[in-house]
Design a protein around this motif. Structure first.
Motif, PDB file in Angstrom:
ATOM      1  N   GLU A 609      52.705  43.075  37.242  1.00 18.37           N
ATOM      2  CA  GLU A 609      52.220  41.771  36.788  1.00 18.37           C
ATOM      3  C   GLU A 609      50.785  41.518  37.261  1.00 18.37           C
ATOM      4  OE1 GLU A 609      54.956  38.638  37.611  1.00 18.37           O
ATOM      5  OE2 GLU A 609      56.659  39.708  36.757  1.00 18.37           O
ATOM      6  N   ARG A 610      49.958  42.561  37.321  1.00 15.77           N
ATOM      7  CA  ARG A 610      48.564  42.428  37.719  1.00 15.77           C
ATOM      8  C   ARG A 610      47.693  43.155  36.686  1.00 15.77           C
ATOM      9  NH1 ARG A 610      45.562  42.216  42.929  1.00 15.77           N
ATOM     10  NH2 ARG A 610      43.514  43.121  42.578  1.00 15.77           N
ATOM     11  N   TYR A 611      46.668  42.432  36.193  1.00 17.64           N
ATOM     12  CA  TYR A 611      45.783  42.975  35.175  1.00 17.64           C
ATOM     13  C   TYR A 611      44.331  42.680  35.578  1.00 17.64           C
ATOM     14  CZ  TYR A 611      50.124  42.812  32.494  1.00 17.64           C
ATOM     15  OH  TYR A 611      51.420  42.971  32.077  1.00 17.64           O
ATOM     16  N   GLU A 612      43.410  43.584  35.169  1.00 11.96           N
ATOM     17  CA  GLU A 612      42.005  43.419  35.561  1.00 11.96           C
ATOM     18  C   GLU A 612      41.095  43.745  34.385  1.00 11.96           C
ATOM     19  OE1 GLU A 612      40.904  45.514  39.087  1.00 11.96           O
ATOM     20  OE2 GLU A 612      42.692  44.932  40.198  1.00 11.96           O
ATOM     21  N   VAL A 613      39.891  43.144  34.420  1.00 11.76           N
ATOM     22  CA  VAL A 613      38.849  43.460  33.448  1.00 11.76           C
ATOM     23  C   VAL A 613      37.505  43.110  34.074  1.00 11.76           C
ATOM     24  CG1 VAL A 613      38.852  41.187  32.338  1.00 11.76           C
ATOM     25  CG2 VAL A 613      38.161  43.208  31.028  1.00 11.76           C
ATOM     26  N   LEU A 614      36.460  43.859  33.725  1.00 13.53           N
ATOM     27  CA  LEU A 614      35.099  43.558  34.159  1.00 13.53           C
ATOM     28  C   LEU A 614      34.423  42.718  33.084  1.00 13.53           C
ATOM     29  CD1 LEU A 614      33.578  46.745  35.834  1.00 13.53           C
ATOM     30  CD2 LEU A 614      33.793  44.480  36.834  1.00 13.53           C
ATOM     31  N   ALA A 615      33.871  41.576  33.468  1.00 12.60           N
ATOM     32  CA  ALA A 615      33.253  40.667  32.507  1.00 12.60           C
ATOM     33  C   ALA A 615      31.796  40.435  32.873  1.00 12.60           C
ATOM     34  CB  ALA A 615      34.001  39.342  32.474  1.00 12.60           C
ATOM     35  N   GLY A 616      30.968  40.418  31.831  1.00 20.96           N
ATOM     36  CA  GLY A 616      29.547  40.150  32.029  1.00 20.96           C
ATOM     37  C   GLY A 616      29.140  38.766  31.608  1.00 20.96           C
ATOM     38  N   GLU A 617      30.036  38.034  30.959  1.00 21.59           N
ATOM     39  CA  GLU A 617      29.749  36.672  30.521  1.00 21.59           C
ATOM     40  C   GLU A 617      31.069  35.946  30.318  1.00 21.59           C
ATOM     41  OE1 GLU A 617      29.210  37.763  25.778  1.00 21.59           O
ATOM     42  OE2 GLU A 617      27.467  37.335  27.006  1.00 21.59           O
ATOM     43  N   PRO A 618      31.057  34.609  30.241  1.00 15.24           N
ATOM     44  CA  PRO A 618      32.305  33.869  30.045  1.00 15.24           C
ATOM     45  C   PRO A 618      32.984  34.258  28.736  1.00 15.24           C
ATOM     46  CG  PRO A 618      30.544  32.396  30.740  1.00 15.24           C
ATOM     47  CD  PRO A 618      29.900  33.719  30.434  1.00 15.24           C
ATOM     48  N   GLY A 619      34.285  34.014  28.658  1.00 21.94           N
ATOM     49  CA  GLY A 619      35.026  34.368  27.455  1.00 21.94           C
ATOM     50  C   GLY A 619      36.360  33.661  27.420  1.00 21.94           C
ATOM     51  N   VAL A 620      37.306  34.248  26.692  1.00 26.51           N
ATOM     52  CA  VAL A 620      38.631  33.659  26.501  1.00 26.51           C
ATOM     53  C   VAL A 620      39.675  34.729  26.779  1.00 26.51           C
ATOM     54  CG1 VAL A 620      40.199  32.537  24.875  1.00 26.51           C
ATOM     55  CG2 VAL A 620      37.753  32.054  24.779  1.00 26.51           C
ATOM     56  N   LEU A 621      40.679  34.382  27.584  1.00 27.88           N
ATOM     57  CA  LEU A 621      41.804  35.277  27.827  1.00 27.88           C
ATOM     58  C   LEU A 621      42.852  35.015  26.745  1.00 27.88           C
ATOM     59  CD1 LEU A 621      43.323  37.325  29.623  1.00 27.88           C
ATOM     60  CD2 LEU A 621      44.260  35.378  30.856  1.00 27.88           C
ATOM     61  N   LEU A 622      43.212  36.060  26.008  1.00 34.26           N
ATOM     62  CA  LEU A 622      44.189  35.954  24.929  1.00 34.26           C
ATOM     63  C   LEU A 622      45.472  36.653  25.354  1.00 34.26           C
ATOM     64  CD1 LEU A 622      41.894  36.972  21.917  1.00 34.26           C
ATOM     65  CD2 LEU A 622      42.323  34.678  22.776  1.00 34.26           C
TER      66      LEU A 622
END
Length: 700
Positions: A609-622
């Protein structure tokens, strides 16, 4: 001589000499808020013969280095400045900045001049990404200062006004917390010698918990007052609510409901059982879901029941199979202190097993014997009924009963059976199966015996009718009066002082459950985890207890949010990593995606139940139907950085260097490479010598 000249020219070409020339120099002046004051201060010392571009979020050409622009935005877009400079085809580019930006490769040789940033404190507010209605939420207050500075901070919102003085050195984060029950605004103001900064954010509940309430109107009103979307039945599959409240009995719900509730709990749902007149122990849940109910009856006296089962030839096939299935339900619904026996009758009678305690071993033996039953013969009830009465005489419990099932006409004399039922002192209930059953006699037998008469049109009804009779006989007890309560330490009970109860079911907690509220050693509210879900049981009727207590709605709202938390909870954490932010999501997700800049990036599972992503700007989690806007703590205009180190690395990787201001006029503006010309001249001399040798011969 010519050969010597050729060799000299080739040697010079190898060394790569250049001829200094005047060239086009473009100066990039950082007019972002953090740098422009320092850039303005040195404008008079900049050379007058260059081309000047000012940049912040936008880029503009300046007529002179002393010209000022304050309309270029509050951020820093270094890429746009590089593109504008490249379009001018410069021989040289000089960047004058404080270096508070994410570096990007320069498309040309770049020199840089460092200026110190302005003393300043910037404030940002980061709302929680997924707040629930009624939840205590925290808004992050992020203060950033490129150089150490003293500041005064004031935060205002639903949680009241908070003021403090502090020293900001780098980045400092505080939390402003309050209970979210409607759309809210939070405002932060920070002041100091540099001036004033402020930020404001609006937030509202991202979701309202959905509760399915079955048979407990009082609790339904409490949950509605706490903002839940409440649906008061009916029970239907699939169970899609975040929380199911059960105030009805097993037999008040459709067939298969106990199994569906068990599966719902195992896969992460929230369950709450309440002690209405039809719920909890009265409803048989401690018998049907013994492994999943946190409370068990305390001090139950037990009861005894003998099933007198028709196994004549007419019962052969489906009738007998379903009658046995019903008897097995009786076995499973009995508690260890209950006694159950079975007497079979056809042309003769046989004791399948006498009344015995329904311990785990007793249940296994009873189930094995019931599965061995076969049909055949006539329908003689009298001897079997007398045997059942005799078997119950020595059973050490107060409540005793007999249940007679038949699908045909009784062939022996009825009056002695009726007389014995009336004189026995037992509860005699009967069950008529199908249209050929002796309904008149069986109904009269139940009346004379003080029990209940059931009529089953088809054999499929038998298991639930057996369960209903077991629920009548093996029932619990309720106490009425005034029962003081005590709370045990838990976040849900902190500061809680509930008044006494009016109704109480004597109960004890299972070893795996945690008691939150108790009364003189008896558990009132207990909860625990089963599978991936959470379950609680309340041993009082809220329609009679705690009716005037103002704290009831907030307490049960908090309890409901906790129970549904395993299914709804979604924790998000963000960690700066280089020039991006690592987003870590904890929770039960189906197929999470991060939508940013028009691209969907799958989140990578890195643990349970753990997920990760690298983000460079704001966004939306779907994720399925959920859309969670994510405001990330990305580096801002005032984010502390090693600006001088960034400029040095940027210049050196492009072939330039970090300059002091006095170096600007001493560095050659441009140069002409001489290598092509030297090679061409050497080639010309070589050809001239070949021509001379061909015409006049080689010199002697």
């Amino acid at each position: 001589m010519l050969r010597l000249g050729v060799l000299v020219l080739l040697l010079l070409a190898f060394l790569g000499p250049a001829w200094p020339l005047p060239g086009r120099v473009v100066y990039l002046l950082d007019f972002s808020p953090s740098a422009r004051d320092s850039v303005f201060a040195l404008a008079e010392r900049l050379p007058r013969d260059g081309i000047y571009l000012a940049f912040a979020e936008r880029v503009a050409r300046l007529p002179s280095p002393t010209a000022r622009r304050l309309d270029l935005g509050e951020g820093t877009d270094l890429g746009a400045a590089f593109r504008e400079a490249l379009a001018l085809r410069p021989d040289r580019v000089v960047l004058v900045s404080d270096g508070l930006f994410a570096p990007i490769p320069a498309p040309f040789p770049l020199d840089a001049v460092y200026v110190p940033p302005k003393p300043h404190v910037a404030v940002r507010l980061l709302p929680p990404p997924y707040p629930l209605y009624g939840e205590t939420v925290g808004v992050g207050v992020v203060l950033e200062a490129p150089v150490p500075v003293e500041a005064r901070l004031r935060v205002e919102g639903p949680g009241g006004s908070v003021e403090k003085s502090l020293r900001v050195e780098g980045r400092k984060t505080l939390a402003y917390t309050f209970s979210l029950t409607e759309k809210a605004q939070v405002r932060a103001v920070v002041e100091g010698a540099w001036g004033r900064s402020e930020a404001q954010v609006s937030l509202e509940p991202a979701d309202r918990g959905q509760a399915l309430v079955l048979g407990d109107p009082a609790l339904a009103r409490y949950l509605e007052a706490q903002g839940f979307q409440v649906e008061e039945g009916p029970f239907r599959l699939p169970l899609e609510a975040d929380l199911v409240v059960v105030g009805l009995g097993v037999l008040d719900l459709p067939p298969g409901a106990p199994e569906a509730l068990r599966e719902y709990l195992r896969r992460g749902g929230g369950l709450l059982f309440t002690a209405t007149p039809k719920g909890l122990f009265f409803g048989g849940w401690d018998r049907v879901l013994p492994e999943d109910l946190p409370l068990k009856p305390l001090g139950r006296k037990g009861a005894a029941l003998v099933l007198v089962l028709d196994v004549s030839g007419s019962m052969e096939g489906e009738k007998l199979s379903l009658a046995v299935a019903g008897a097995l339900e009786l076995v499973r619904s009995a508690a260890p202190e209950d006694y159950l026996g079975v007497v079979l009758f056809s042309s003769t009678h046989r004791v399948l097993f006498p009344p015995r305690p329904m311990t785990e071993q007793g249940k296994k033996e009873a189930e094995s014997l019931l599965l061995s039953v076969r049909a055949g013969g006539g329908t003689v009830l009298g001897p079997a009924f007398r045997e059942a009465v005799r078997l119950l005489q020595d059973v050490p419990v107060e409540r005793k009963g007999v249940l007679v099932l038949s699908d045909g006409l009784i062939s022996d004399s009825q009056d002695p059976i009726l007389s014995l039922a009336e004189a026995s002192g037992l509860e005699v209930s009967t069950m008529a199966l199908g249209p050929d059953a002796d309904r008149a006699f069986l109904e009269k037998l139940a009346q004379r015996g003080g029990g209940r008469y059931y009529q089953a049109a088809t054999a499929q009804e038998l298991p639930r009718l057996f369960l209903r009779e077991g629920q009548e006989v093996f029932q619990g007890e309720r106490l009425e009066g005034r029962f003081p309560v005590q709370t045990r330490p838990h976040p849900l009970t902190q500061g809680l002082s509930p008044p006494p109860l009016s109704v109480l079911l004597p109960a004890r907690a299972e070893p795996w459950a945690e008691v939150l509220v108790e009364s003189e050693g008896r558990a009132v509210l207990a909860m625990g985890e089963r599978g991936e879900g959470r379950v609680a049981a309340l041993a009082t009727d809220l329609s009679r207890s705690w009716r005037g207590w103002e704290g009831a709605a907030p307490f049960f709202g908090g309890l409901a949010r906790y129970l549904m938390g395993s299914q709804k909870a979604l924790a998000l954490y963000t960690y700066p990593e280089g020039h991006q932010v690592r987003v870590v999501v904890l929770g039960r997700l189906e197929n999470p995606l991060f939508l940013s800049g028009g691209r969907e990036v799958p989140l990578v599972p890195t643990g349970p139940e753990r997920y990760e992503v690298l983000a460079g700007e704001p966004g939306v989690l779907l994720d399925g139907k959920r859309r969670l806007p994510l405001t990330l703590p990305l580096p801002g205009e005032w984010t502390p950085r090693d600006g001088e180190g960034i400029l040095r690395a940027l210049a050196e990787t492009s072939g330039g260097r970090l300059l002091a201001l006095e170096d600007l006029g001493r560095v050659p503006l441009s140069s002409l490479p001489l290598r092509p010309y030297l090679i061409a001249l050497a080639l010309a001399l070589f050809l001239l010598e070949r021509f001379r040798e061909a015409r006049w011969g080689a010199p002697k």
